[in-house]
Design a protein around this motif. Sequence first.
Motif, short mmCIF file in Angstrom:
data_model
loop_
_atom_site.label_atom_id
_atom_site.label_comp_id
_atom_site.label_asym_id
_atom_site.label_seq_id
_atom_site.Cartn_x
_atom_site.Cartn_y
_atom_site.Cartn_z
N ARG A 124 110.48 -36.45 19.08
CA ARG A 124 111.09 -35.29 20.01
C ARG A 124 112.62 -35.48 20.02
N GLN A 125 113.36 -34.58 19.87
CA GLN A 125 114.89 -34.63 19.91
C GLN A 125 115.47 -33.41 20.48
N ILE A 126 116.11 -33.44 21.76
CA ILE A 126 116.59 -32.25 22.36
C ILE A 126 118.15 -32.08 21.67
N ASN A 127 118.33 -30.94 20.85
CA ASN A 127 119.40 -30.46 20.41
C ASN A 127 120.36 -29.50 21.20
N ILE A 128 121.59 -29.90 21.45
CA ILE A 128 122.57 -29.23 22.04
C ILE A 128 123.61 -28.62 21.21
N ASP A 129 123.48 -27.41 20.94
CA ASP A 129 124.39 -26.61 19.88
C ASP A 129 125.49 -26.00 20.79
N VAL A 130 126.55 -26.75 20.74
CA VAL A 130 127.95 -26.24 21.52
C VAL A 130 128.54 -24.92 20.93
N ARG A 144 131.82 -23.48 20.33
CA ARG A 144 133.09 -24.30 20.59
C ARG A 144 134.33 -23.30 21.35
N GLN A 145 134.17 -22.16 20.85
CA GLN A 145 134.90 -21.19 21.40
C GLN A 145 134.73 -20.90 22.99
N LYS A 146 133.48 -20.73 23.32
CA LYS A 146 133.23 -20.74 24.73
C LYS A 146 133.61 -21.98 25.56
N LEU A 147 133.52 -23.13 24.91
CA LEU A 147 133.74 -24.37 25.95
C LEU A 147 135.16 -24.51 25.91
N GLU A 148 136.10 -24.25 24.93
CA GLU A 148 137.46 -24.20 24.99
C GLU A 148 138.02 -23.14 25.75
N SER A 149 137.20 -21.97 25.90
CA SER A 149 137.88 -20.84 26.85
C SER A 149 137.81 -21.34 27.96
N ARG A 150 137.18 -22.25 28.49
CA ARG A 150 137.01 -22.69 30.08
C ARG A 150 137.57 -23.84 30.18
N GLY A 151 138.49 -24.38 29.21
CA GLY A 151 139.21 -25.48 29.49
C GLY A 151 138.41 -26.88 29.46
N LEU A 152 137.38 -26.98 28.62
CA LEU A 152 136.63 -27.91 28.76
C LEU A 152 136.60 -28.58 27.11
N THR A 153 136.06 -29.91 27.19
CA THR A 153 136.17 -30.56 25.93
C THR A 153 134.84 -31.28 25.55
N TYR A 187 135.75 -23.53 36.41
CA TYR A 187 136.48 -22.77 35.78
C TYR A 187 136.62 -21.65 36.71
N GLN A 188 138.06 -21.55 37.08
CA GLN A 188 138.39 -20.36 37.80
C GLN A 188 137.45 -20.16 39.21
N GLY A 189 137.27 -21.52 39.61
CA GLY A 189 136.41 -21.49 40.80
C GLY A 189 135.04 -21.31 40.66
N ASN A 190 134.27 -21.22 39.38
CA ASN A 190 133.06 -20.94 39.29
C ASN A 190 132.65 -22.19 38.67
N VAL A 191 131.29 -22.54 38.74
CA VAL A 191 130.51 -23.79 38.19
C VAL A 191 130.17 -23.26 36.59
N VAL A 192 130.49 -24.07 35.82
CA VAL A 192 130.07 -24.18 34.13
C VAL A 192 128.87 -24.65 34.03
N LYS A 193 127.95 -24.32 33.63
CA LYS A 193 126.52 -24.70 33.41
C LYS A 193 126.52 -24.81 31.84
N MET A 194 125.47 -25.95 31.40
CA MET A 194 125.39 -26.06 30.09
C MET A 194 124.97 -24.94 29.27
N LYS A 195 123.95 -24.15 29.92
CA LYS A 195 123.57 -22.77 29.23
C LYS A 195 124.84 -21.60 28.94
N ASP A 196 125.79 -21.79 29.71
CA ASP A 196 127.17 -21.01 29.46
C ASP A 196 127.97 -21.22 28.12
#
Length: 481
Positions: free
Chosen positions: A194-200, A202-211, A260-269
């Motif tokens: 079993r392996q949990i894959n997290i496909d990020v 990139r555009q959504k991540l960078e648009s929220r100022g995250l790395t 981001y902008q006062g809102n919590v950014v979750k993994m699914k975002d």
Amino acid sequence: MSTNNKDQSHITPFWLPSFSVRRPVTVIMIYLALLTLSIVSMTRMKLDMFPDVSFPTITVITQYQGAGAREVEQQITKPIESQLSIVRNLDQLTSKSSEGLSIVQLKFKWGIDLDNAANDVRDRLGLIKRYIPEEADDPMIMRFDMQDMPILFVGATAKETFAKLYDLLDKDVSDMLKRINGVGNVMVNGGISRQINIDVDRQKLESRGLTLMTLKASLRRNNLMTAAGDIKIGDIKYLLRVPGEFENVDEIKEAPIGMYQGNVVKMKDVAHVLDSSPEESDRVCINGERGAVLIIQKRSGANIVEVSNAVMKALPGIQGKLPKDVKLEILIDGADDVRRTLKNLSDTLWIAVILIFGIILFFVRQLRPAVIVFTSIPVSLVDSFMLQYLFGYTVNMISLLAITIAVGLVVDDALVVMENQVRHMEEFGSSPKEAAINATSQVGRAVTVSTLTSCIVFLPMIFATGIAGIFFKQLAVVIVV
């Protein structure tokens, strides 16, 4: 008769044959005691293919994912080398740096206690953790020991439950096997893990100022089980722990990774989380069916034959606790080679003894002398097992080979003495007791010197060094004994 006495007057009785003939009960009791102790020792000795061989080599492996060879060398390999170069009894130090991997190999002098050397290496590695990057994995210490070689390969196949086969073997079957006395480690190869894959995205991540580093650190913080102190009720104190590890994919999706902008950014975002499996790089097939293999190692010091027998005995019970479509079968049993080799050597030894008896009977043409010489062979050889047990040896190919060689030496001495005794009885008319004393005294010193000469030939082998010394030392000691 006076002529016979005159012919034997120059013989000075040797104390050993004289004592043995005049005190038969004492000698018989001594030998019965020796045989009893030797037989008990032989039953307690372990079976093995070769003597215990531990190569004086320790390898330190450190993984640093994403780093180039030069970066690995500067930040991982050189700090490790500087600390390990002052380890005691070190003979040679070599290293290799490649993309994402550092390998440092230490070679020690033969004959050292490798457990103590490994402890020294472990202590030194504990001092350099602050000097290597946090992103690098902890250095792993690996030793090459023949005792660590796998002893059993157990194949497992399944149809309906194949998707769960790996987890079934890795958790349930491995735990049951590790409870068996002597089993050290169980590894699983094949199947689907079993392996949990997290496909990020990139555009959504960078648009929220995250790395990616922020996302990774957040996963690490949210996937922890931490201590929360204790609480005392009456005389009982309870330890408290806060479970914080992920239990399913939905919890990973809801994990917060930043603001981001006062809102919590979750993994699914910013990513898609999938319950999947690793990319298949190899495949295990057993009799044409996809499956997995259990690789079983024994504990250090455990006997390969005893562990193999214990596992074979436990497998039917383990099979009964698994789903009906899961089938276990032995693919390779390392103990079979040990049993087969030792059986061939022991069969050869007995064939040699029987042939020697036939040859003696053919030339001497008397049953009693032939039986006496024949009896001296097992008595002399069995006595050696008592000292082998005290030396900590195992019954292996080298010790049996030494005993086979020693058969010829024992027979040579017995034949010389027996032939001279027969000659004394035939030519001088001596009684069996007189012949035993006089004939043995006549050739006793020569036989003793001849035997000691054979011992001196083999004795220097105990000073051999390296892996040859491990094998030939036992060979020489057993032959001399």
